[in-house]
Design a protein around this motif. Structure first.
Motif, PDB file in Angstrom:
ATOM      1  N   ALA A 129      -2.715 -11.013 -11.851  1.00 38.40           N
ATOM      2  CA  ALA A 129      -3.967 -10.943 -11.089  1.00 38.40           C
ATOM      3  C   ALA A 129      -3.678 -10.787  -9.600  1.00 38.40           C
ATOM      4  CB  ALA A 129      -4.788 -12.201 -11.334  1.00 38.40           C
ATOM      5  N   LYS A 130      -2.607 -11.474  -9.144  1.00 37.75           N
ATOM      6  CA  LYS A 130      -2.250 -11.364  -7.724  1.00 37.75           C
ATOM      7  C   LYS A 130      -1.801  -9.950  -7.381  1.00 37.75           C
ATOM      8  CE  LYS A 130      -0.790 -16.072  -6.764  1.00 37.75           C
ATOM      9  NZ  LYS A 130       0.396 -16.934  -6.650  1.00 37.75           N
ATOM     10  N   LYS A 166      -7.593  -5.131  -5.297  1.00 43.16           N
ATOM     11  CA  LYS A 166      -8.837  -5.901  -5.114  1.00 43.16           C
ATOM     12  C   LYS A 166     -10.006  -4.942  -4.900  1.00 43.16           C
ATOM     13  CE  LYS A 166      -6.172  -9.233  -2.468  1.00 43.16           C
ATOM     14  NZ  LYS A 166      -5.869  -9.594  -1.091  1.00 43.16           N
ATOM     15  N   SER A 192     -13.944  -4.999  -3.669  1.00 44.47           N
ATOM     16  CA  SER A 192     -14.945  -5.853  -3.049  1.00 44.47           C
ATOM     17  C   SER A 192     -16.207  -5.034  -2.794  1.00 44.47           C
ATOM     18  CB  SER A 192     -14.377  -6.410  -1.734  1.00 44.47           C
ATOM     19  OG  SER A 192     -15.402  -6.901  -0.928  1.00 44.47           O
ATOM     20  N   SER A 201      -5.144  -2.925  -1.798  1.00 47.98           N
ATOM     21  CA  SER A 201      -3.969  -3.284  -2.585  1.00 47.98           C
ATOM     22  C   SER A 201      -3.874  -4.805  -2.659  1.00 47.98           C
ATOM     23  CB  SER A 201      -2.705  -2.711  -1.940  1.00 47.98           C
ATOM     24  OG  SER A 201      -2.567  -3.190  -0.621  1.00 47.98           O
ATOM     25  N   ALA A 202      -3.060  -5.291  -3.566  1.00 48.66           N
ATOM     26  CA  ALA A 202      -2.974  -6.735  -3.793  1.00 48.66           C
ATOM     27  C   ALA A 202      -2.622  -7.482  -2.513  1.00 48.66           C
ATOM     28  CB  ALA A 202      -1.941  -7.026  -4.876  1.00 48.66           C
ATOM     29  N   SER A 208      -3.326  -6.459   0.468  1.00 50.65           N
ATOM     30  CA  SER A 208      -4.297  -6.042   1.492  1.00 50.65           C
ATOM     31  C   SER A 208      -3.687  -5.132   2.559  1.00 50.65           C
ATOM     32  CB  SER A 208      -4.953  -7.243   2.191  1.00 50.65           C
ATOM     33  OG  SER A 208      -5.626  -8.035   1.236  1.00 50.65           O
ATOM     34  N   SER A 216      -5.875  -0.249   2.297  1.00 52.99           N
ATOM     35  CA  SER A 216      -7.269  -0.418   1.882  1.00 52.99           C
ATOM     36  C   SER A 216      -8.078   0.823   2.203  1.00 52.99           C
ATOM     37  CB  SER A 216      -7.887  -1.635   2.580  1.00 52.99           C
ATOM     38  OG  SER A 216      -7.985  -1.396   3.962  1.00 52.99           O
TER      39      SER A 216
END
Lengths: 331, 468
Positions: B66-67, B71, B73, B83-84, B86, B89
């Motif tokens: 999950a990490k 992501k 949002s 990306s995981a 951050s 983006s």
């Protein structure tokens, strides 16, 4: 005002600000059991670097199964240096992403392996199952803890040590294969890394014997009590040579090449070697190693090159998808 | 902790305790059975521990996966893919403004109309944490008087060295006007003030900026192609000269929590450069209704140094907010390529204030309602009232050589009253009344030849906006 004057002024302001904003930060991506070693070493190197250059250097650590860690760097983890469990994982940085040159291992002494270790057994106090050598690990009813060779460098050393023992005793690779097949039938759970296996054996109370890095075994006794666990040294094991390398593409991009190189070179210094010894890694330097003669047991050690033709071949034969391990291990 | 506790009281432990109480009564033959039983219990205990550990490893692997997963949002601030870690983006934002404009007592000179004031799809992104981009196309035409036309409003690249030093390259707002630098979505009024006429809008150049002294000092300094008042670059540079622009904005009490002056900031901005040609002087100054009340004669050209200076302040304290700025703008012009040169000094100021009636904090980035408007649930969002005074004075020397006194006003004075209804963080309705009075230069006719200027401009501008 002329255009070039504007540009020069702009650049001067920018350059001044840049010079003031300088800071050095390294990321060391390592395998599971080296946490304690590098906590101590990083402090020593930071002090050394400050003395040498006047600059402060902060070294961040990342730990996990060696194979997983290598995958992370290939996928973009910005490691300045890698200090992994085995050469095959460092080779992967070249093979999959060209992050380092192919001949990376020639850049530092001893094939870029500043310290060594080997594989031993940890049993519970009193050795209830009477474990003395590798043969005892395949007996019915003996529960063996070792991590997953697909993700853990230490697990691959464990596997190859077992194979080498059987090969020597029974005289061939067929014997080796039969032995590890029987061995993994006694393994109830596969952790992704060596530290996870220690947790399984020590903190969760699972298993009769853990196959372990020698340094991790000493750490178990130190941290959890020599009155709780014992180390059993097999008659034959393997010389584990954890390698180190800078990650060329990352350090060039970040401008940290000089400090990253110095960081690894200092592992070979007297102080670096002594810190390795204090953390139960066998120093390469004979003078420093002599200090720890009474710590590390003497045993017959085979090498990956002599027994398996080097890491590239061993990796392909045993641990690649569809390799021997996949054939023998049934989930 | 719970697992550890339970582990101490496993079936094996309980069984052993029970067995210990009965063993003395058992025969030797039964002892063997007991040993077998005990071993079986221990084996079962191991199996249970193994199952628990396998589940633990499975959970750890799931958490690790999950990490490492990208992501996604979706909020009222936009849609973001990251990306995981951050470091990379991509963000999609948007702005749509729909106006209804009604002008009073104007004898039908200005059309009462619906207007698509702004329509933007904003794309932003970050690569390797420190490199960013922004592209903002404008589909709304941007003006009440111009036909809608597609333009690239912003297109720039950013490099972050540290919080103290960042670079931006491309097309973006010059760091000068306080209200200009605020998002047009969240200014107190739906149109910026007269003072914004004297500052440059978007230009092409390079800028360094950053925050110093724990965020209490914000600076920007850049070099740009150079543009006239209220103008935006069309990409091509109209002359061989360049402008430098800079701004220092200080919030000395920013970190004094609870202080009544915590939200007080003030600063100074300015530009310096040389302009040439008709593009070097403004195309015109406009009222809130976007009507031009002053423009230079068609033959007038800029030729020489231009500079601007603008002191400015902002104050926020709970529901109350106020901003003010003064702009002094000079331009050297000739009536034609060979005519006499004059330095004209134009001045403007504005003072705006707002108060959020429903108790939320006043903010330059928009009021966040405590509860969104939801008719079914009886919640109404946030309401804010606002008032503004502004004035723009043209240098009298502009008339009649460089601009016609008959067709232009030499001063516009304005006040505005506004009511802002924040239906949610992203949705706002504004109801603004503007009144602008015009004054004329000495020598101008009693009745302006421009019909628009024969009476005060009185207008209601209502805007429905979605900005995220």
């Amino acid at each position: 005002m002329k255009f070039k004057h504007y540009i020069l002024s702009f650049l001067a302001v920018a350059a001044t600000a840049l010079a003031q904003a300088k800071s050095i930060e390294l990321l060391n991506v390592s395998y599971d059991p080296t946490r304690e070693l590098y906590v101590n070493y990083n402090k020593a190197f930071a002090a050394h670097w400050k003395t040498q250059t006047g600059d402060d250097v902060i070294i961040k650590q990342s730990h996990g199964g060696s194979g997983k860690q290598a995958r992370g760097v290939i996928d973009g983890l910005q490691a300045d240096v890698v200090t992994l469990a085995l050469a095959a994982d460092v080779d992967a940085l070249y093979a999959n992403a060209k992050l380092i040159p192919q001949d990376w291992q020639k850049r530092l002494p001893e094939n870029s392996t500043p310290y060594t270790s080997t594989i031993v057994f940890v049993v519970r106090k009193g050795n209830p199952k009477g474990i003395k050598d590798w043969d005892d690990l395949i007996k019915p009813g003996v529960s063996v803890i070792t991590p997953n060779p697909k993700t853990s460098g230490g697990a691959r050393w464990n596997y190859l040590a077992a194979w080498a023992y059987a090969k020597h005793k029974q005289g061939g690779d067929e014997g080796g294969k039969a032995f590890v097949t029987a061995l993994y039938k006694n393994v109830p759970v596969l952790d992704s890394g060596a530290r996870g296996s220690t947790t399984t054996f020590v903190q969760r109370g699972i298993g009769d014997v853990a196959i372990s890095w020698e340094n991790e075994a000493f750490l178990v006794l130190k941290e959890f009590g020599a009155d709780q666990y014992e180390i059993v040294v097999p008659s034959l094991s393997i010389l584990a040579e954890p390698p180190v390398s800078i990650v060329d593409k990352v350090v060039k991009k970040k401008g940290t090449e000089a400090v990253a190189k110095a960081y690894l070179e200092y592992l070979y210094s007297d102080e670096g070697q002594d810190i390795a010894g204090r953390n139960f890694y066998r120093p390469r330097n004979p003078t420093i190693a002599a200090k720890y003669d009474n710590v590390f047991p003497k045993l017959e050690l085979v090498t990956i090159d002599a027994e398996f033709g080097g890491w590239t071949k061993a990796q392909k034969t045993h641990f690649a998808d569809g390799g021997v391990f996949d054939q023998i291990y049934q989930k | 902790m719970r697992n550890s506790f339970l582990r101490k009281f496993t079936p094996a432990t309980v069984a052993l305790v029970l067995l210990s109480t009965v063993v003395p009564r058992l025969t030797a033959a039964d002892a063997d059975d007991l040993k077998v039983l005990r071993d079986q219990i221990r084996a079962l205990e191991q199996k249970l521990l193994v199952l628990e550990r396998k589940q633990e490893i499975k959970d750890e692997d799931a958490a690790t996966a999950a990490k490492a997963a990208p992501k996604i949002s979706i909020t009222d601030k936009g849609f973001t893919l990251a990306s995981a870690d951050s470091a990379n983006s991509f963000k999609l934002r948007g702005l749509v403004q729909f106006d209804a404009r009604v002008f009073l007592n104007d004898n039908g000179i200005v059309n009462n109309s619906f207007l698509l004031r702004r329509a933007r799809i904003i794309t932003e992104g970050t690569f390797a944490k420190n490199y960013s981009f922004q592209i903002v196309p404008e589909f709304g035409g941007g003006s009440a008087t111009a036909a809608s036309a597609f333009t690239v409003l912003d297109a720039n690249l950013g490099v972050t060295i540290s919080k103290e030093l960042q670079f931006k390259f491309g097309k973006f707002k010059e760091p000068v006007g306080l209200e200009m630098l605020s998002s047009d979505s969240w200014t107190f009024f739906n149109e910026r003030s007269l003072a914004t006429n004297l500052v440059p809008n978007r230009d092409i150049g390079a800028q360094a900026s950053g925050e110093l002294f724990n965020g209490t000092v914000n600076y920007s300094a850049g070099i740009f192609n150079g543009i006239a008042d209220a103008a935006s670059s069309t990409n091509a540079d109209f002359d061989n000269e360049k402008d430098v622009a800079g701004r220092v904005f200080v919030s000395p009490f920013k970190n004094d929590a609870g202080s009544p002056v915590q939200g007080l900031s003030f600063g100074l901005a300015g530009t310096l450069g040389r302009q040439k040609g008709t593009s070097g002087r403004t195309a015109g100054y406009k009222t809130d209704g976007q009507q031009t009340f002053f423009s230079y004669a068609a033959t007038t050209v800029a030729d020489g140094q231009s500079w601007r200076v603008s002191p400015q302040f902002e104050y926020r304290n709970g529901s109350f907010g106020a901003i003010g700025e003064y702009v002094f703008s000079t331009v050297n012009v000739r009536p034609s390529a060979t005519g006499a040169k004059a330095e004209l000094k134009n001045k403007a100021w504005q003072l705006s204030a707002g108060y959020v009636l429903t108790g939320e904090d006043s903010s330059a980035t928009g009021v966040v309602p405590k509860q969104n408007f939801d008719f079914a649930n009886g919640t109404w969002g946030a309401f804010e009232v606002a008032v503004r005074f502004a004035d723009l004075k043209i240098d009298d020397k502009a008339f009649p050589l460089y601009a016609s006194a008959a067709t232009n006003a030499d001063e516009a004075a304005n006040f505005g009253l506004g009511l802002n209804w924040y239906l949610s963080k992203a949705v706002r309705l504004t109801f603004d009344y503007y009144q602008t009075n015009f004054n004329f230069a000495p020598g101008s006719p009693l009745v302006s030849t421009t019909p628009l200027l024969r009476q005060d401009e009185k207008g209601f501008i209502t805007r429905f906006q979605v900005s995220f």
